[in-house]
Design a protein around this motif. Structure first.
Motif, PDB file in Angstrom:
ATOM      1  N   GLU A 487      12.408 -97.699  92.975  1.00  0.00           N
ATOM      2  CA  GLU A 487      11.955 -97.862  91.570  1.00  0.00           C
ATOM      3  C   GLU A 487      10.639 -98.984  91.861  1.00  0.00           C
ATOM      4  O   GLU A 487       9.496 -98.740  91.351  1.00  0.00           O
ATOM      5  N   ALA A 488      10.558 -99.875  93.150  1.00  0.00           N
ATOM      6  CA  ALA A 488       9.579-100.654  93.503  1.00  0.00           C
ATOM      7  C   ALA A 488       8.493 -99.931  93.786  1.00  0.00           C
ATOM      8  O   ALA A 488       7.399-100.325  93.720  1.00  0.00           O
ATOM      9  N   THR A 489       8.637 -99.029  94.718  1.00  0.00           N
ATOM     10  CA  THR A 489       7.383 -98.144  95.025  1.00  0.00           C
ATOM     11  C   THR A 489       6.738 -97.423  93.851  1.00  0.00           C
ATOM     12  O   THR A 489       5.460 -97.525  93.795  1.00  0.00           O
ATOM     13  N   HIS A 490       7.355 -97.269  93.130  1.00  0.00           N
ATOM     14  CA  HIS A 490       6.608 -96.527  91.619  1.00  0.00           C
ATOM     15  C   HIS A 490       6.215 -97.517  91.243  1.00  0.00           C
ATOM     16  O   HIS A 490       4.890 -97.415  90.595  1.00  0.00           O
ATOM     17  N   ASN A 491       6.625 -98.761  91.013  1.00  0.00           N
ATOM     18  CA  ASN A 491       6.080 -99.979  90.052  1.00  0.00           C
ATOM     19  C   ASN A 491       4.727-100.318  90.986  1.00  0.00           C
ATOM     20  O   ASN A 491       3.728-100.636  90.279  1.00  0.00           O
ATOM     21  N   LEU A 492       4.690-100.229  92.225  1.00  0.00           N
ATOM     22  CA  LEU A 492       3.581-100.695  92.971  1.00  0.00           C
ATOM     23  C   LEU A 492       2.355 -99.716  92.854  1.00  0.00           C
ATOM     24  O   LEU A 492       1.311-100.059  92.652  1.00  0.00           O
ATOM     25  N   ASP A 493       2.631 -98.171  92.523  1.00  0.00           N
ATOM     26  CA  ASP A 493       1.837 -97.297  92.317  1.00  0.00           C
ATOM     27  C   ASP A 493       1.142 -97.625  90.864  1.00  0.00           C
ATOM     28  O   ASP A 493      -0.066 -97.354  90.592  1.00  0.00           O
ATOM     29  N   GLU A 494       2.003 -98.152  89.805  1.00  0.00           N
ATOM     30  CA  GLU A 494       1.593 -98.186  88.736  1.00  0.00           C
ATOM     31  C   GLU A 494       0.623 -99.491  88.727  1.00  0.00           C
ATOM     32  O   GLU A 494      -0.510 -99.673  88.022  1.00  0.00           O
ATOM     33  N   LEU A 495       1.037-100.767  89.471  1.00  0.00           N
ATOM     34  CA  LEU A 495       0.170-101.908  89.418  1.00  0.00           C
ATOM     35  C   LEU A 495      -1.219-101.382  90.127  1.00  0.00           C
ATOM     36  O   LEU A 495      -2.237-102.154  89.479  1.00  0.00           O
ATOM     37  N   GLU A 496      -1.257-100.544  91.078  1.00  0.00           N
ATOM     38  CA  GLU A 496      -2.667-100.235  91.548  1.00  0.00           C
ATOM     39  C   GLU A 496      -3.293 -99.364  90.724  1.00  0.00           C
ATOM     40  O   GLU A 496      -4.741 -99.670  90.523  1.00  0.00           O
ATOM     41  N   ARG A 497      -2.769 -98.674  89.853  1.00  0.00           N
ATOM     42  CA  ARG A 497      -3.291 -97.975  88.901  1.00  0.00           C
ATOM     43  C   ARG A 497      -4.023 -98.864  87.687  1.00  0.00           C
ATOM     44  O   ARG A 497      -5.116 -98.544  87.270  1.00  0.00           O
ATOM     45  N   VAL A 498      -3.383 -99.901  87.256  1.00  0.00           N
ATOM     46  CA  VAL A 498      -3.851-100.900  86.197  1.00  0.00           C
ATOM     47  C   VAL A 498      -4.626-101.745  86.577  1.00  0.00           C
ATOM     48  O   VAL A 498      -5.560-102.620  85.918  1.00  0.00           O
ATOM     49  N   ARG A 499      -4.472-102.283  87.983  1.00  0.00           N
ATOM     50  CA  ARG A 499      -5.378-103.529  88.486  1.00  0.00           C
ATOM     51  C   ARG A 499      -6.826-103.048  88.420  1.00  0.00           C
ATOM     52  O   ARG A 499      -7.444-104.154  87.880  1.00  0.00           O
ATOM     53  N   PRO A 500      -7.429-102.032  88.837  1.00  0.00           N
ATOM     54  CA  PRO A 500      -8.868-102.012  88.696  1.00  0.00           C
ATOM     55  C   PRO A 500      -9.251-101.868  87.199  1.00  0.00           C
ATOM     56  O   PRO A 500     -10.567-102.086  87.074  1.00  0.00           O
ATOM     57  N   ARG A 501      -8.363-101.435  86.481  1.00  0.00           N
ATOM     58  CA  ARG A 501      -8.927-101.396  85.072  1.00  0.00           C
ATOM     59  C   ARG A 501      -8.817-102.677  84.272  1.00  0.00           C
ATOM     60  O   ARG A 501      -9.476-102.321  83.034  1.00  0.00           O
ATOM     61  N   ALA A 502      -8.229-103.580  84.705  1.00  0.00           N
ATOM     62  CA  ALA A 502      -8.262-104.857  83.929  1.00  0.00           C
ATOM     63  C   ALA A 502      -9.635-105.279  83.757  1.00  0.00           C
ATOM     64  O   ALA A 502     -10.550-105.377  84.764  1.00  0.00           O
TER      65      ALA A 502
END
Length: 517
Positions: A487-502
């Motif tokens: 689950e943490a691997t999935h959440n890391l992917d989500e983190l990388e997805r939103v970080r540049p959009r912030a």
């Protein structure tokens, strides 16, 4: 004679010219001296969407704002996005004379007075309630409101309204764009939940409170006196419901009496025991529960109850009274100190209005509950959740789709029933984050004692992602991933997805990481 008149006239002209030159010089110096800007300054800390809520955290710096003695300055933050506007709770700063006049008007109108340090300007805020204005001229402003789609990219204006004596309007200013736009973070988090162990024996208790009217110094229960009948019926109903429940076995019924603090401590201890014994005698005659299960406890003088009542009670010298309650440990000396305040006026008020509410008897019933099947647990979770074990509630949650609203609501029910349990808090935090409620999740995460599990690290990583602290989020998610949590691997992917959009990096919130305290 004529020469003296001419001489005096000539000297007056010289003095007049000198004074005019001096005044002009002073005016020129005053104009040349740079003036201090007299307006409010906003110090932004955070304005971010966190799931279903929007959090605003800022400081109102009013060190440059001049507030006249009879003036009242009202500051209203306003969220603006296109044609949409939303006024947030106001902050009101009052000058010394204005504050005293309004306080006097509150007393005349019967509104509770507030006590403050002398010679300070005061702040009234619908966010924090009334409190002392900071010596540095700054006011913290924190608020959480429901998030709406139109708020994405909203900015904040600040309106200042000034009124003078008797509420006369003196002007209004609007400061535009005092805060940058909201940061919006939208992710699809995944969690791993911990299965609680079954309870060997489900022990439960219920407490009922009877506020009985006792004559001063007496312990005799008169059901027909004042409101005693309804108070006794309340306790009788609680006992009857539990005693007749086929799923429970009563193991103990304790009556604990309390007294108000007048008279000596030893006398009141004896009196509270007698009142509890009177309650025991009253209910053993009425109840189907075995008389051997009824016990008597002594609560003594109810100082904790008095402090609780004082919190919302309008009375002068409140802070002084509470300080005596908290610092004087000899109970007889404590009461004497309170009696001496302001020639006894506050004590007489407390004696009349609050002491009767302290003369009570608490009834606590202890019982055990049988175990339930899944279908039985589903029936009881709405009406009698206290009878369920945490494992039984977790089994109900597992009967729903993982991550669904029903699943999350069931785990939140478990947390409410077991608020001190690590597993209940951690599963509850994950459920709150799934529902987008970061504020509730933060409360639960702070309650967790064992912070070394991968489930905790993953949950904390999601929390930091949703609140914009991306560096901390990555740290904890990688820790959970290293422990083998997919689950943490999935959440890391989500983190990388939103970080540049912030749109901007949010300043760090207080950390939940014990290593960084």
């Amino acid at each position: 004679m004529k020469r003296k008149i001419v001489y005096r006239f000539f000297m007056l002209l010289l003095l007049s010219g000198s004074f005019t030159l001096y005044a002009q010089k002073q005016q020129t110096q005053k104009q040349q001296k740079p003036s201090k800007p007299e307006h409010i300054r906003i110090v932004p800390k955070q304005m971010v969407q966190e799931g279903i809520n929007m959090k605003i955290d800022m400081i109102l710096d009013m060190s440059n704002v001049h507030i006249g003695s009879t003036e009242s300055h009202t500051f209203t933050p306003i969220l603006v996005a296109g044609k949409k506007e939303l006024e947030l709770p106001k902050v009101i700063i009052k000058g010394g004379r204005r504050y005293k006049a309004d306080q006097r008007a509150d007393r005349l109108a019967g509104r509770p007075p507030a006590e403050f340090a002398k010679n300070q300007k005061k702040i009234t805020s619908s966010i924090y309630s009334i409190e002392q204005y900071s010596k540095h001229g700054t006011v913290p402003y924190k608020i959480s409101i429901p998030y709406r789609d139109w708020m994405d990219g909203a900015k904040m204006n600040l309106k200042e309204e000034v009124t003078g004596c008797c509420g006369a309007e003196k002007g209004t200013k609007v400061f535009a764009n005092v805060y940058k736009e909201i940061l919006k973070i939208d992710i699809d988090p995944k969690f791993s939940y911990i299965e609680p162990q079954p309870e060997a024996k489900k022990r439960r208790s219920e407490i009922g409170r009877a506020y009985l009217e006792f004559p001063r110094g007496k312990s005799i229960i008169d059901p027909n006196f004042s409101n005693n009948r309804s108070e006794l019926d309340k306790i009788n109903e609680m006992i009857s419901i539990i005693a007749t429940d086929p799923d429970v076995v009563v193991t103990k019924v304790e009556m604990r009496g309390y007294a108000s603090p007048e008279s000596s401590e030893s006398f009141n201890n004896s009196l509270s025991s007698k009142r509890a014994q009177a309650m025991r005698n009253y209910f053993t005659k009425m109840s189907t529960i075995s008389p051997e299960l009824f016990q008597v406890g002594r609560g003594g003088e109810d100082w904790a109850g008095l402090a609780s009542l004082l919190a919302d009670y309008p009375i002068g010298h409140k802070n002084e009274i509470l300080n005596i309650i908290n610092t004087v440990y000899n109970l007889d000396a404590r009461e004497q100190r309170i009696r001496a305040i302001a020639n006894g006026q506050p004590y007489r008020q407390i004696f009349r209005d609050l002491y009767p509410k302290l003369r009570r008897v608490d009834c606590e019933i202890e019982f055990t509950v049988r175990n339930f099947t899944l279908d039985e647990s589903k029936e009881r979770i709405r009406k009698k959740p206290k009878q369920l074990s945490q494992r039984e509630i977790y089994d109900v949650a597992r009967s729903y789709q993982k991550g669904s609203h029903e699943f999350n609501e069931t785990l939140l029910t478990a947390r409410n029933q077991f608020p001190e349990d690590d597993i209940a808090n951690l599963n509850g935090a994950a459920a709150a984050l799934s529902e987008g409620d970061t504020e509730l999740a933060e409360e639960y995460l702070y309650k967790v004692q064992n912070t070394n599990t991968p489930e905790y690290a993953n949950c904390l990583g999601v929390f930091y992602t949703l609140t914009g602290n991306f560096d901390a989020a990555e740290k904890f998610l990688r820790k959970a991933e290293a422990a083998g949590m997919t689950e943490a691997t999935h959440n890391l992917d989500e983190l990388e997805r939103v970080r540049p959009r912030a749109k901007r990096e949010v300043p760090r919130r207080r950390t939940l990481d014990p290593d960084e305290e």
